[in-house]
Design a protein around this motif. Structure first.
Motif, PDB file in Angstrom:
ATOM      1  N   ASP A 210      62.194  50.364  62.999  1.00  9.62           N
ATOM      2  CA  ASP A 210      63.267  49.556  62.426  1.00  9.62           C
ATOM      3  C   ASP A 210      63.604  48.378  63.344  1.00  9.62           C
ATOM      4  OD1 ASP A 210      65.095  49.277  60.190  1.00  9.62           O
ATOM      5  OD2 ASP A 210      66.691  49.722  61.635  1.00  9.62           O
ATOM      6  N   ALA A 211      63.656  48.634  64.650  1.00  7.46           N
ATOM      7  CA  ALA A 211      63.931  47.562  65.617  1.00  7.46           C
ATOM      8  C   ALA A 211      62.813  46.532  65.622  1.00  7.46           C
ATOM      9  CB  ALA A 211      64.129  48.144  67.017  1.00  7.46           C
ATOM     10  N   ALA A 212      61.569  46.966  65.413  1.00  6.13           N
ATOM     11  CA  ALA A 212      60.439  46.038  65.373  1.00  6.13           C
ATOM     12  C   ALA A 212      60.533  45.115  64.160  1.00  6.13           C
ATOM     13  CB  ALA A 212      59.120  46.808  65.350  1.00  6.13           C
ATOM     14  N   LYS A 213      61.033  45.636  63.032  1.00  9.79           N
ATOM     15  CA  LYS A 213      61.130  44.853  61.807  1.00  9.79           C
ATOM     16  C   LYS A 213      62.361  43.959  61.776  1.00  9.79           C
ATOM     17  CE  LYS A 213      58.786  48.246  58.949  1.00  9.79           C
ATOM     18  NZ  LYS A 213      58.975  49.327  57.983  1.00  9.79           N
ATOM     19  N   LYS A 214      63.517  44.519  62.188  1.00  9.96           N
ATOM     20  CA  LYS A 214      64.798  43.837  61.988  1.00  9.96           C
ATOM     21  C   LYS A 214      65.492  43.405  63.270  1.00  9.96           C
ATOM     22  CE  LYS A 214      65.620  46.920  58.078  1.00  9.96           C
ATOM     23  NZ  LYS A 214      66.465  48.009  57.616  1.00  9.96           N
ATOM     24  N   GLY A 215      64.981  43.814  64.421  1.00 14.57           N
ATOM     25  CA  GLY A 215      65.686  43.556  65.671  1.00 14.57           C
ATOM     26  C   GLY A 215      66.697  44.655  65.936  1.00 14.57           C
ATOM     27  N   LEU A 216      67.351  44.584  67.076  1.00 15.63           N
ATOM     28  CA  LEU A 216      68.347  45.595  67.439  1.00 15.63           C
ATOM     29  C   LEU A 216      69.695  45.251  66.823  1.00 15.63           C
ATOM     30  CD1 LEU A 216      67.444  46.038  71.206  1.00 15.63           C
ATOM     31  CD2 LEU A 216      66.995  47.635  69.351  1.00 15.63           C
ATOM     32  N   PRO A 217      70.288  46.169  66.061  1.00 16.58           N
ATOM     33  CA  PRO A 217      71.594  45.879  65.460  1.00 16.58           C
ATOM     34  C   PRO A 217      72.729  46.065  66.464  1.00 16.58           C
ATOM     35  CG  PRO A 217      70.850  48.068  64.805  1.00 16.58           C
ATOM     36  CD  PRO A 217      69.740  47.451  65.618  1.00 16.58           C
ATOM     37  N   GLY A 218      73.721  45.208  66.393  1.00 13.97           N
ATOM     38  CA  GLY A 218      74.924  45.348  67.217  1.00 13.97           C
ATOM     39  C   GLY A 218      74.615  45.452  68.694  1.00 13.97           C
ATOM     40  N   ASP A 219      75.244  46.438  69.338  1.00 11.85           N
ATOM     41  CA  ASP A 219      75.075  46.655  70.776  1.00 11.85           C
ATOM     42  C   ASP A 219      73.982  47.662  71.094  1.00 11.85           C
ATOM     43  OD1 ASP A 219      77.104  44.884  71.413  1.00 11.85           O
ATOM     44  OD2 ASP A 219      78.664  46.432  71.312  1.00 11.85           O
ATOM     45  N   HIS A 220      73.230  48.105  70.099  1.00 13.02           N
ATOM     46  CA  HIS A 220      72.193  49.113  70.343  1.00 13.02           C
ATOM     47  C   HIS A 220      71.141  48.582  71.306  1.00 13.02           C
ATOM     48  CE1 HIS A 220      73.387  52.151  67.403  1.00 13.02           C
ATOM     49  NE2 HIS A 220      73.752  51.134  66.641  1.00 13.02           N
TER      50      HIS A 220
ATOM     51  N   PHE B  18      62.534  41.515  75.450  1.00 11.96           N
ATOM     52  CA  PHE B  18      61.289  42.180  75.091  1.00 11.96           C
ATOM     53  C   PHE B  18      60.750  41.456  73.870  1.00 11.96           C
ATOM     54  CE2 PHE B  18      64.363  44.349  72.439  1.00 11.96           C
ATOM     55  CZ  PHE B  18      63.698  44.586  71.250  1.00 11.96           C
ATOM     56  N   TRP B  19      59.463  41.572  73.621  1.00 16.45           N
ATOM     57  CA  TRP B  19      58.858  40.867  72.503  1.00 16.45           C
ATOM     58  C   TRP B  19      57.653  41.642  71.981  1.00 16.45           C
ATOM     59  CZ3 TRP B  19      59.258  39.255  77.493  1.00 16.45           C
ATOM     60  CH2 TRP B  19      58.084  39.263  78.244  1.00 16.45           C
ATOM     61  N   ASP B  20      57.226  41.237  70.798  1.00 11.62           N
ATOM     62  CA  ASP B  20      56.046  41.811  70.148  1.00 11.62           C
ATOM     63  C   ASP B  20      56.055  43.343  70.118  1.00 11.62           C
ATOM     64  OD1 ASP B  20      55.081  39.243  69.727  1.00 11.62           O
ATOM     65  OD2 ASP B  20      53.924  39.226  71.588  1.00 11.62           O
ATOM     66  N   LEU B  21      57.188  43.905  69.741  1.00  7.39           N
ATOM     67  CA  LEU B  21      57.279  45.358  69.588  1.00  7.39           C
ATOM     68  C   LEU B  21      56.512  45.752  68.330  1.00  7.39           C
ATOM     69  CD1 LEU B  21      58.456  48.155  70.330  1.00  7.39           C
ATOM     70  CD2 LEU B  21      60.513  47.518  69.036  1.00  7.39           C
ATOM     71  N   THR B  22      55.495  46.578  68.507  1.00  7.19           N
ATOM     72  CA  THR B  22      54.739  47.105  67.369  1.00  7.19           C
ATOM     73  C   THR B  22      54.727  48.630  67.475  1.00  7.19           C
ATOM     74  OG1 THR B  22      52.641  46.900  68.549  1.00  7.19           O
ATOM     75  CG2 THR B  22      53.263  45.065  67.122  1.00  7.19           C
ATOM     76  N   VAL B  23      54.882  49.279  66.345  1.00  6.74           N
ATOM     77  CA  VAL B  23      54.991  50.738  66.303  1.00  6.74           C
ATOM     78  C   VAL B  23      53.917  51.289  65.373  1.00  6.74           C
ATOM     79  CG1 VAL B  23      56.527  52.676  65.780  1.00  6.74           C
ATOM     80  CG2 VAL B  23      57.482  50.559  66.712  1.00  6.74           C
ATOM     81  N   SER B  24      53.239  52.342  65.842  1.00  5.05           N
ATOM     82  CA  SER B  24      52.244  53.032  65.019  1.00  5.05           C
ATOM     83  C   SER B  24      52.673  54.492  64.875  1.00  5.05           C
ATOM     84  CB  SER B  24      50.863  52.947  65.679  1.00  5.05           C
ATOM     85  OG  SER B  24      50.819  53.776  66.828  1.00  5.05           O
ATOM     86  N   ASP B  25      51.838  55.292  64.253  1.00  6.55           N
ATOM     87  CA  ASP B  25      52.143  56.715  64.106  1.00  6.55           C
ATOM     88  C   ASP B  25      52.108  57.455  65.438  1.00  6.55           C
ATOM     89  OD1 ASP B  25      52.490  56.482  61.386  1.00  6.55           O
ATOM     90  OD2 ASP B  25      50.451  57.124  60.897  1.00  6.55           O
TER      91      ASP B  25
END
Length: 188
Positions: free
Chosen positions: A25-35, A70-77
């Protein structure tokens, strides 16, 4: 007993799925709020990708912070890759979910620590010192109190009990969460 349901391993898989979902979710939308996330991992676990310079600096465990830079966060299984800067030098890390020893989001507070358990070993029986385990996995055993670790979090001794940190109450100051054992809610 080989015919037992391994709830400890099933719980591990489920909670690693939580980490995977949050990072995806963070990779797609960024970090929400103070998370933001403190992620501690075993630098010598299978599949960890990092420079030898960093591995020499962090020979056992390393904690990365995903917050502002941080940048280019990609997530796999099986894990995630992320770009970070260490002392002005950019690095790309590849971290399998099985290598993670702790995951903390101090903004809520929420956290998981993972200890090693041996597949094929009885969940209640400690590993015999003379047994050679076939495969070890990280197991979620406890949640920290929400205080971000200053040093890498060392995994606790293997423990099959799972605990959770409740949401903070408005009349309590943040920073010191109460740990509640899930066993408390079981019928006796």
């Amino acid at each position: 007993m080989a015919n037992q349901i391994r709830y400890d391993l099933l719980t591990q898989q489920a909670l690693r799925g939580v980490v995977r979902s949050v990072l995806a979710d963070a990779a797609k939308k960024g970090l929400p709020g103070d998370h933001h996330f403190f992620i501690t991992f075993d630098t010598h676990a299978d599949g960890v990708k990092m420079s030898e310079r960093l591995r020499a600096q962090y020979p056992e465990e390393m904690t990365v912070i995903l917050q502002h830079q941080f940048w280019d966060l990609t997530v796999s299984d099986v894990g995630f890759d992320v770009g970070l800067s260490f002392g002005g030098i950019t690095e790309r890390l590849g971290i399998p979910f099985d290598a993670i020893t702790a995951f903390v989001d101090p903004s809520v507070p929420f956290g998981l620590e993972f200890a090693e358990v041996v597949e094929g070993q009885d969940a209640q029986a400690p590993a015999n010192a003379q047994d050679k385990p076939n495969k070890k996995k990280r197991f979620p055993s406890a949640a920290p109190n929400g205080v971000a670790p200053e040093k890498p979090v060392a995994p606790p001794p293997p423990a099959p009990a799972l605990t959770a940190v409740p949401d903070p109450k408005p009349d309590k100051p943040l920073g010191g969460g109460e740990v509640v054992r899930l066993d408390r809610f079981r019928k006796k």
